[in-house]
Every structure is written in C-alpha cells, then in structure tokens.
Scaffold this active site. Structure first.
Site, mmCIF file in Angstrom:
data_model
loop_
_atom_site.group_PDB
_atom_site.id
_atom_site.type_symbol
_atom_site.label_atom_id
_atom_site.label_comp_id
_atom_site.label_asym_id
_atom_site.label_seq_id
_atom_site.Cartn_x
_atom_site.Cartn_y
_atom_site.Cartn_z
ATOM 1 N N ASP A 102 0.854 -1.198 0.000
ATOM 2 C CA ASP A 102 0.000 0.000 0.000
ATOM 3 C C ASP A 102 0.884 1.239 0.000
ATOM 4 O O ASP A 102 2.014 1.195 0.486
ATOM 5 C CB ASP A 102 -0.838 0.078 1.286
ATOM 6 C CG ASP A 102 -1.654 -1.160 1.507
ATOM 7 O OD1 ASP A 102 -2.037 -1.799 0.523
ATOM 8 O OD2 ASP A 102 -1.883 -1.471 2.694
HETATM 9 N N1 URA Z 1 -0.770 -5.994 3.973
HETATM 10 C C1 URA Z 1 -1.282 -4.754 3.986
HETATM 11 O O1 URA Z 1 -2.292 -4.505 4.612
HETATM 12 N N2 URA Z 1 -0.652 -3.807 3.293
HETATM 13 C C2 URA Z 1 0.484 -4.021 2.602
HETATM 14 O O2 URA Z 1 1.016 -3.104 1.994
HETATM 15 C C3 URA Z 1 1.002 -5.322 2.600
HETATM 16 C C4 URA Z 1 0.362 -6.303 3.302
#
Ligand code: URA
Length: 240
Positions: A102
C-alpha cells in the site's frame, strides 16, 4: 548481447581488453573460434576463453528497495504520485514491482525486469513468505487475539490461511503471511479490533530488508537471486 559486452559483464576483462582477446582468436562460441567482438551471444551459448568456460551472465536485474511511505508500488500512477520504479536507476530497462505494498506501507519491495522471477514470487500457488511489522491501536494486544490471527480470521473475501504471529510488545506484531491479498495485514488486524497505525515489510522469502533505509536501494547479487528462485517450495496442493 555483444560478445565483447558479455565478456566484460562476466568479469573477464574490460570491454576494450575483451575486444582484443576476441581479435586474438582466444574466444570460442559453441566450439567455434570467433574474431568479431560484436557477435551476438546469450545465456544459452557455450562461451570459452582459452578453452575455459565463461560463466553465463544474466541479462536481467533485481533491485531491493526500502519503499518510503507515500510512494505507490505500481509501475505508473494515474494520479501522478511518485512510484517505486522512479526511485531506482532503470538504465533503459522496463522494471516493474514484484507484488504490491500500500502507499502508506514501508519496507522491502523488489523491482525487476525478470518476469519469470516476479511470477514465482507473487503467484499465490507458491506461497512465498512475507514478514511484516505492524504497530496497532486498540489497546494492548491480548494472547487470544494473537491466537485468532494465527489460526485465520474471516475477511470479506474469505478466511485467511494460518499465519505466523508474534507479539513483540503490547502494540507491535510480527506477522508472517504466505498469501498476499489486498491490504491483508490491515484487514486482519482491523478484524480483531486493532487497526494498523504503521506497517513495514521486513522480509520477502529469504531476503531481509537489512540496513536499507527508506528510499535506499541496492542491486541483488546472483547468489541472492538464486535464493529467491528457491523460495517457492510449497504449493496449495501440498498444503496439509
Ligand atoms: N498488507 C497490507 O495490509 N498492506 C500491505 O502493503 C502489505 C500487506
């Protein structure tokens, strides 16, 4: 790749010196002496100098990047936000990120132009381990919560697979996943009443983020790439 460049990449000599080595008739390709340094050679060719085999070089690269917060992990962003691809020197290559983090998640992400490796590391069938450190809100995390996360929680796209979960302290969890669903760690923690405050990926398969600081990158060595290739060991069909 041109023979002269191939020899230089394999560490035989500089490009100019390699040109001379070829001109001197010291190089064979698949058993034939070649005199033209521009001869096209690839990983499948048997290249020898003075009869000694030259280790074939990979024409692809893998970068490890510690992704800073606020940078997106797509190759291009429609909202013109900074992308992980822009943080490493592409050198004319078409690099793409291996999997996704993310925008607000920091930590280890790989960039490569090796599509096969990217597939090995991201296909759900191969269940490559990813390790995250999550700081969570919602008060001290209890042992029952840790147990729930370990055994699998119900998300709107189905239950999660058993996960490795260690309580580092009251608000910090080390979570090891073998799957990579969208915002999975955030949704898992939210589901047990502990929304994520910050999230960092510290490991992908055998590779650790190490001492890379956010925004820093390094090129992986051949042995590290080999170790990554060996990471996909279990398949969904094997799982007990
Ligand atoms: N899980 C998440 O919630 N975000 C990420 O970026 C990677 C794994």
């Amino acid at each position: 790749m041109r023979l002269q460049k191939y020899l230089a990449h394999a560490g035989v000599a500089s490009r100019r010196a390699s040109e001379q080595i070829v001109a001197d008739g010291r190089v064979t390709v698949d058993g034939e002496v070649v005199h033209d340094p521009a001869t096209d050679v690839g990983p499948g060719d048997d290249v020898r100098v003075d009869g000694r085999s030259v280790t074939p070089v990979s024409d692809t690269v893998v970068y490890a990047l510690n992704k800073p917060a606020g940078v997106v992990s797509t190759a291009k962003d429609t909202h013109r936000r900074e992308t992980v691809v822009e943080l490493v020197p592409a050198d004319g290559r078409r690099l793409y990120p291996v999997g996704r983090l993310d925008a607000e998640t920091t930590g280890l992400i790989l960039l490569t132009d090796d599509g096969e490796l990217a597939d090995l590391l991201t296909h759900p069938r191969y269940e490559v381990q990813k390790v995250y450190i999550a700081e969570v809100a919602g008060g001290p995390v209890g042992h029952d919560t840790v147990d729930a996360l370990r055994s699998g929680v119900q998300l709107d796209d189905g239950p999660t697979l058993p996960a490795g979960v260690e309580r580092m302290n009251e608000r910090m969890l080390r979570i090891t996943l073998r799957e990579g669903r969208k915002r999975q760690v955030r949704r898992m923690c939210e589901a047990v009443g502990h929304p994520v405050v910050s999230l960092r990926r510290v490991k992908l398969g055998p590779l650790d983020v190490g001492s890379l600081r956010p925004g820093q990158w390094r090129l992986l060595e051949a042995s590290e790439i080999e170790a990554l290739r060996a990471a996909p060991v279990r398949t969904g069909a094997d799982r007990d």
